[in-house]
Design an enzyme around this catalytic site. Sequence first.
Site, PDB file in Angstrom:
ATOM      1  N   GLU A   1       0.784  -1.415  -0.223  1.00 34.55           N
ATOM      2  CA  GLU A   1       0.130   0.126   0.079  1.00 34.55           C
ATOM      3  C   GLU A   1       1.096   1.314  -0.088  1.00 34.55           C
ATOM      4  OE1 GLU A   1      -2.599  -0.355   3.471  1.00 34.55           O
ATOM      5  OE2 GLU A   1      -4.058  -1.611   2.411  1.00 34.55           O
TER       6      GLU A   1
ATOM      7  N   GLU B   1       6.341 -22.661   6.558  1.00 35.26           N
ATOM      8  CA  GLU B   1       6.773 -21.768   7.773  1.00 35.26           C
ATOM      9  C   GLU B   1       7.804 -22.625   8.524  1.00 35.26           C
ATOM     10  OE1 GLU B   1       3.826 -21.881  11.416  1.00 35.26           O
ATOM     11  OE2 GLU B   1       2.993 -21.145   9.783  1.00 35.26           O
TER      12      GLU B   1
END
Length: 270
Positions: A82, A113
């Site tokens: 953003e 992960e």
Amino acid sequence: MKTEDKITERPSHFDHLEQMSVKELLQHINEEDALVAGVVHEAIPQIEALVEAVEPRMKQGGRLFYVGAGTSGRLGVLDASELPPTFGVPEEWVVGLIAGGDEALRHAIEKAEDVPEQGWRDLETYHPTINDTVIGIAASGTTPYVIGAVSEAKRQGLLTGCITSNPQTPLAEVVDFPIETIVGPEFVTGSSRMKSGTAQKMVLNMISTTLMIRLGRVEGNRMVKMQLKNAKLVDRGTRMIQESLGIPYNEAERRLLEAGSVDGVLKDNL
């Protein structure tokens, strides 16, 4: 760190959720969410210390990397993505990395992960330097992908920080600047996408927005360097110019589109 020691894994303060009405569920979730802002407020000294350490490095050309898995990784990628349209910065200034790569933004990648070495491997593709900063994001504070990334980053001389929802975690122990937002057990036991995720989002907003302001991407209270990516942003920029220069809307829009940014127009009128 054992699972039973993690606050994020402790039983919810609420039980028999399936027997609650819609209104009761919404009210209780909201009650829990209302606690988050206070917890983040308590962490401001930790956030301040990290931002003040990152700022001079970015002014010297350093970049900021967020590293996470699952919800934590997605929030880091969201915040990073953003910033270019909002503040008109290059995409490489702030980069979000998620275990499993871009596919993991939409789909869970099994065991991505769990590989400690993969976090640094993913960072290495960006050729990190000592002016860069790596912030690991993990509600549990135990995610191997994240710990591996920040551990090697620190060993290589990079600045490191983290955002976690448990105290005294392995992740916090290996970074220079830990941020701990201890929001307590989740409404749905272990669902750290809830309060923990909300706290992470708030802290990421605080870090990136403060850095962008300190790096000169805001004037007054306006996003004068935002990219004109759509009609909404063109309209917003036009109104900024209209208000600042006291000129008609059509004239403000023409000048904006010619200059390419609010900042470009206003500087021409100094």
